[in-house]
Write a protein that holds these residues in place. Sequence first.
Motif, PDB file in Angstrom:
ATOM      1  N   ILE A  94       0.834  -1.195   0.000  1.00  0.00           N
ATOM      2  CA  ILE A  94       0.000   0.000   0.000  1.00  0.00           C
ATOM      3  C   ILE A  94       0.878   1.257   0.000  1.00  0.00           C
ATOM      4  CG2 ILE A  94      -1.988  -1.126   1.074  1.00  0.00           C
ATOM      5  CD1 ILE A  94      -1.189   0.130   3.731  1.00  0.00           C
ATOM      6  N   PRO A 118      -5.343   2.565  -0.834  1.00  0.00           N
ATOM      7  CA  PRO A 118      -6.541   2.983  -0.096  1.00  0.00           C
ATOM      8  C   PRO A 118      -6.445   4.471   0.252  1.00  0.00           C
ATOM      9  CG  PRO A 118      -5.004   1.870   1.371  1.00  0.00           C
ATOM     10  CD  PRO A 118      -4.315   1.995   0.026  1.00  0.00           C
ATOM     11  N   SER A 127     -13.257   3.886   2.691  1.00  0.00           N
ATOM     12  CA  SER A 127     -12.167   4.144   1.757  1.00  0.00           C
ATOM     13  C   SER A 127     -12.609   3.943   0.315  1.00  0.00           C
ATOM     14  CB  SER A 127     -10.995   3.199   2.046  1.00  0.00           C
ATOM     15  OG  SER A 127      -9.956   3.364   1.095  1.00  0.00           O
ATOM     16  N   SER A 129     -10.574   2.641  -2.709  1.00  0.00           N
ATOM     17  CA  SER A 129      -9.287   2.008  -2.974  1.00  0.00           C
ATOM     18  C   SER A 129      -9.225   1.505  -4.408  1.00  0.00           C
ATOM     19  CB  SER A 129      -9.063   0.823  -2.024  1.00  0.00           C
ATOM     20  OG  SER A 129      -9.205   1.191  -0.672  1.00  0.00           O
ATOM     21  N   TYR A 131      -6.692  -1.232  -7.084  1.00  0.00           N
ATOM     22  CA  TYR A 131      -5.668  -2.279  -7.069  1.00  0.00           C
ATOM     23  C   TYR A 131      -5.218  -2.600  -8.479  1.00  0.00           C
ATOM     24  CZ  TYR A 131      -9.027  -5.719  -8.860  1.00  0.00           C
ATOM     25  OH  TYR A 131      -9.922  -6.401  -9.655  1.00  0.00           O
ATOM     26  N   PHE A 149      -9.950  -5.729   1.474  1.00  0.00           N
ATOM     27  CA  PHE A 149     -10.082  -4.273   1.395  1.00  0.00           C
ATOM     28  C   PHE A 149     -11.535  -3.816   1.319  1.00  0.00           C
ATOM     29  CE2 PHE A 149      -5.606  -4.663   0.558  1.00  0.00           C
ATOM     30  CZ  PHE A 149      -5.083  -3.528   1.165  1.00  0.00           C
ATOM     31  N   ILE A 155     -13.430  -0.964  -3.559  1.00  0.00           N
ATOM     32  CA  ILE A 155     -12.157  -1.143  -4.241  1.00  0.00           C
ATOM     33  C   ILE A 155     -12.424  -1.476  -5.702  1.00  0.00           C
ATOM     34  CG2 ILE A 155     -12.022  -3.570  -3.502  1.00  0.00           C
ATOM     35  CD1 ILE A 155      -8.923  -3.181  -3.458  1.00  0.00           C
TER      36      ILE A 155
END
Length: 266
Positions: A94, A118, A127, A129, A131, A149, A155
């Motif tokens: 992260i 995040p 959050s 986030s 990826y 997450f 996410i």
Amino acid sequence: MKYGFIGLGNMATAIIKGMCKSGDFDSTLIYGYNRTKAKTTKLATSYGIQATNSIAAIMSNCDIIILGVKPQMLPDVLPELKKYLHDNHVIVSIAAGKNITYLQDYLSEDTSIIRVMPNINALIGASTSCYTASEQVSTAQLQLVISLFETVGTIMEVPERLFSIFTTIGGASPAFTYMYIDALARAAVREGMPKNMALDIAANAVLGSAKMILQSQEHPWALVDQVCSPGGTTIQGVSSLQSNHFETTIHEAVAAVTDKDRSLSK
């Protein structure tokens, strides 16, 4: 599956809290290590995770390793990880500005790596986030990390070439938004409203406006037009923001953060 956290700062703590409170993760399968032992002990006491005293202990016990250290600490931490790395490990970073290639250069080009960005709203489970994953990561491994997450917000997948931009509009923008809310409240105080009342109103108005954009599927400027009656009050404020370069100021702030993030990978 066992999860190991190396570095237990605010973000790692928020993720551990989210995992434990979700009911989807067994706290006894979560391991933590921090250079400051008191942080590890505190989390172990609060959430029932396993306290460890070394990176070696994390690596030998865990399958998914979450790196919660600052970017500048990675050159010290990654060589230590490499000593204990095996094929079944998934490394989740992260750290801002450090791409998958950077991490694999320290570890191995065959290392399974998932990079996640995040934001601070993870502290309240809200959050935003993103990826991206190396090709070595299996679908099952990726889904486990996504579900991890999701305990602290939403996410989404973002191509790594766009990560620096996400770092700004997803990671740094909460700071901009906090400033905007505070500015609204302070302006209301100047007009005679108590600060606590003004903060409550401003924060809720921003929250509702965000929901309106997400749920109405209308363009933001179409919504602006709906609020601005001809010759009315709101259009006066919108015109003032435009004449004072509101949008240009935001563009410049986004560019500044994005440029800084890109410089970290060099």
